[in-house]
Scaffold this motif. Sequence first.
Motif, PDB file in Angstrom:
ATOM      1  N   UNK A   1       0.820  -1.206   0.000  1.00  0.00           N
ATOM      2  CA  UNK A   1       0.000   0.000   0.000  1.00  0.00           C
ATOM      3  C   UNK A   1       0.857   1.260   0.000  1.00  0.00           C
ATOM      4  N   UNK A   2       2.043   1.180   0.600  1.00  0.00           N
ATOM      5  CA  UNK A   2       2.943   2.322   0.635  1.00  0.00           C
ATOM      6  C   UNK A   2       4.380   1.826   0.692  1.00  0.00           C
ATOM      7  N   UNK A   3       5.269   2.552   0.048  1.00  0.00           N
ATOM      8  CA  UNK A   3       6.705   2.320   0.167  1.00  0.00           C
ATOM      9  C   UNK A   3       7.307   3.602   0.717  1.00  0.00           C
ATOM     10  N   UNK A   4       8.020   3.479   1.832  1.00  0.00           N
ATOM     11  CA  UNK A   4       8.512   4.657   2.540  1.00  0.00           C
ATOM     12  C   UNK A   4      10.030   4.781   2.430  1.00  0.00           C
ATOM     13  N   UNK A   5      10.474   6.026   2.349  1.00  0.00           N
ATOM     14  CA  UNK A   5      11.892   6.322   2.445  1.00  0.00           C
ATOM     15  C   UNK A   5      12.708   5.982   1.223  1.00  0.00           C
ATOM     16  N   UNK A   6      12.120   6.078   0.027  1.00  0.00           N
ATOM     17  CA  UNK A   6      12.880   5.751  -1.185  1.00  0.00           C
ATOM     18  C   UNK A   6      13.931   6.839  -1.450  1.00  0.00           C
ATOM     19  N   UNK A   7      15.152   6.390  -1.654  1.00  0.00           N
ATOM     20  CA  UNK A   7      16.251   7.268  -2.032  1.00  0.00           C
ATOM     21  C   UNK A   7      16.916   6.707  -3.281  1.00  0.00           C
ATOM     22  N   UNK A   8      17.051   7.528  -4.311  1.00  0.00           N
ATOM     23  CA  UNK A   8      17.690   7.132  -5.563  1.00  0.00           C
ATOM     24  C   UNK A   8      18.922   8.000  -5.767  1.00  0.00           C
ATOM     25  N   UNK A   9      20.080   7.371  -5.951  1.00  0.00           N
ATOM     26  CA  UNK A   9      21.331   8.092  -6.145  1.00  0.00           C
ATOM     27  C   UNK A   9      21.951   7.707  -7.476  1.00  0.00           C
ATOM     28  N   UNK A  10      22.516   8.703  -8.162  1.00  0.00           N
ATOM     29  CA  UNK A  10      23.115   8.545  -9.494  1.00  0.00           C
ATOM     30  C   UNK A  10      22.067   8.262 -10.567  1.00  0.00           C
ATOM     31  N   UNK A  11      20.847   8.713 -10.312  1.00  0.00           N
ATOM     32  CA  UNK A  11      19.765   8.617 -11.279  1.00  0.00           C
ATOM     33  C   UNK A  11      19.516   9.993 -11.911  1.00  0.00           C
ATOM     34  N   UNK A  12      18.954   9.978 -13.116  1.00  0.00           N
ATOM     35  CA  UNK A  12      18.581  11.219 -13.789  1.00  0.00           C
ATOM     36  C   UNK A  12      17.594  12.013 -12.960  1.00  0.00           C
ATOM     37  N   UNK A  13      16.666  11.306 -12.318  1.00  0.00           N
ATOM     38  CA  UNK A  13      15.694  11.945 -11.434  1.00  0.00           C
ATOM     39  C   UNK A  13      15.899  11.375 -10.036  1.00  0.00           C
ATOM     40  N   UNK A  14      16.760  11.999  -9.227  1.00  0.00           N
ATOM     41  CA  UNK A  14      17.060  11.469  -7.899  1.00  0.00           C
ATOM     42  C   UNK A  14      15.905  11.705  -6.927  1.00  0.00           C
ATOM     43  N   UNK A  15      15.892  10.919  -5.869  1.00  0.00           N
ATOM     44  CA  UNK A  15      14.925  11.096  -4.792  1.00  0.00           C
ATOM     45  C   UNK A  15      15.649  11.007  -3.453  1.00  0.00           C
ATOM     46  N   UNK A  16      15.080  11.645  -2.473  1.00  0.00           N
ATOM     47  CA  UNK A  16      15.637  11.585  -1.123  1.00  0.00           C
ATOM     48  C   UNK A  16      14.512  11.355  -0.127  1.00  0.00           C
ATOM     49  N   UNK A  17      14.516  10.169   0.478  1.00  0.00           N
ATOM     50  CA  UNK A  17      13.574   9.833   1.544  1.00  0.00           C
ATOM     51  C   UNK A  17      12.124  10.131   1.150  1.00  0.00           C
ATOM     52  N   UNK A  18      11.727   9.634  -0.029  1.00  0.00           N
ATOM     53  CA  UNK A  18      10.391   9.897  -0.574  1.00  0.00           C
ATOM     54  C   UNK A  18       9.443   8.749  -0.244  1.00  0.00           C
ATOM     55  N   UNK A  19       8.173   9.058  -0.054  1.00  0.00           N
ATOM     56  CA  UNK A  19       7.139   8.046   0.179  1.00  0.00           C
ATOM     57  C   UNK A  19       6.254   7.976  -1.074  1.00  0.00           C
ATOM     58  N   UNK A  20       5.958   6.760  -1.540  1.00  0.00           N
ATOM     59  CA  UNK A  20       5.023   6.603  -2.645  1.00  0.00           C
ATOM     60  C   UNK A  20       3.953   5.588  -2.265  1.00  0.00           C
ATOM     61  N   UNK A  21       2.750   5.822  -2.775  1.00  0.00           N
ATOM     62  CA  UNK A  21       1.606   4.968  -2.473  1.00  0.00           C
ATOM     63  C   UNK A  21       1.293   4.068  -3.676  1.00  0.00           C
ATOM     64  N   UNK A  22       0.577   2.992  -3.407  1.00  0.00           N
ATOM     65  CA  UNK A  22       0.082   2.129  -4.467  1.00  0.00           C
ATOM     66  C   UNK A  22      -0.725   2.961  -5.459  1.00  0.00           C
ATOM     67  N   UNK A  23      -0.420   2.822  -6.725  1.00  0.00           N
ATOM     68  CA  UNK A  23      -0.992   3.550  -7.865  1.00  0.00           C
ATOM     69  C   UNK A  23      -0.175   4.773  -8.250  1.00  0.00           C
ATOM     70  N   UNK A  24       0.888   5.104  -7.510  1.00  0.00           N
ATOM     71  CA  UNK A  24       1.742   6.226  -7.874  1.00  0.00           C
ATOM     72  C   UNK A  24       2.598   5.872  -9.096  1.00  0.00           C
ATOM     73  N   UNK A  25       2.745   6.850 -10.004  1.00  0.00           N
ATOM     74  CA  UNK A  25       3.621   6.682 -11.167  1.00  0.00           C
ATOM     75  C   UNK A  25       4.849   7.589 -11.083  1.00  0.00           C
ATOM     76  N   UNK A  26       5.130   8.098  -9.891  1.00  0.00           N
ATOM     77  CA  UNK A  26       6.252   9.012  -9.711  1.00  0.00           C
ATOM     78  C   UNK A  26       7.574   8.425 -10.200  1.00  0.00           C
ATOM     79  N   UNK A  27       7.777   7.128  -9.978  1.00  0.00           N
ATOM     80  CA  UNK A  27       9.083   6.515 -10.256  1.00  0.00           C
ATOM     81  C   UNK A  27       9.107   5.723 -11.560  1.00  0.00           C
ATOM     82  N   UNK A  28       8.257   6.092 -12.492  1.00  0.00           N
ATOM     83  CA  UNK A  28       8.240   5.442 -13.801  1.00  0.00           C
ATOM     84  C   UNK A  28       9.290   6.077 -14.713  1.00  0.00           C
TER      85      UNK A  28
END
Length: 214
Positions: A162-189
């Motif tokens: 239902x939720x994924x918490x604390x996603x951090x992406x490093x060395x990516x074109x679109x980095x993230x820091x401690x992000x929360x995403x919910x089921x049905x989110x397309x933020x990380x596509x």
Amino acid sequence: MKKIALVAGGPRENLVHLQEYQSEHIIWVGIDKGVNYINDEGLPLSYAFGDFDSISDRDKRELIDQLNTVKVYPQEKDKTDTELALEWALQQDVEEVYLFGATGGRMDHTLGNIQLLHKSIDYKKTLQIIDKQNHITIYKPGTYTIMNDPDRKYISFLPLSMEVKGITLENFKYPLKNCHIHLSSTLCISNELIFEVGTFSFKEGILLMIRSRD
């Protein structure tokens, strides 16, 4: 490193060339029509699972004569042939399991097979669904390193909880820091690595990673 390659009976046009994955350390397992795919590429079939409703009676008889390890199930059952074969594979003394022929065609089978990735969470094994365009893996919380793959440059992350918490992406074109995403989110596509090595981490939930090409 021992591996098991499960080959299900999905559409052939979605299937990779299985020969590319052949090695002395891999065990080939056919699931229903996937038996034909393995035999057609001249690979050493070791086990077979299924109700075999998608192969001819002659092929079924030859298969039973060929192998001592054929698991025949009734057509009416509570688990798919692929689920039964995968449960067996995850209990074997191997470090990695590939699942081919699991996508394309009927959407219910494709989505069901992707959800089967959940079964690997409690085992210390890597499980991948592989087709011509995609590599699909599942992760529990932790920190992971991935290498750039020009052949499949697009990297997407989807929550399977239902939720994924604390996603951090490093060395990516679109980095993230401690992000929360919910089921049905397309933020990380459709992200991409901008260096040869990248890392992703998260603190809670179950995360699906898909590495794709057009």
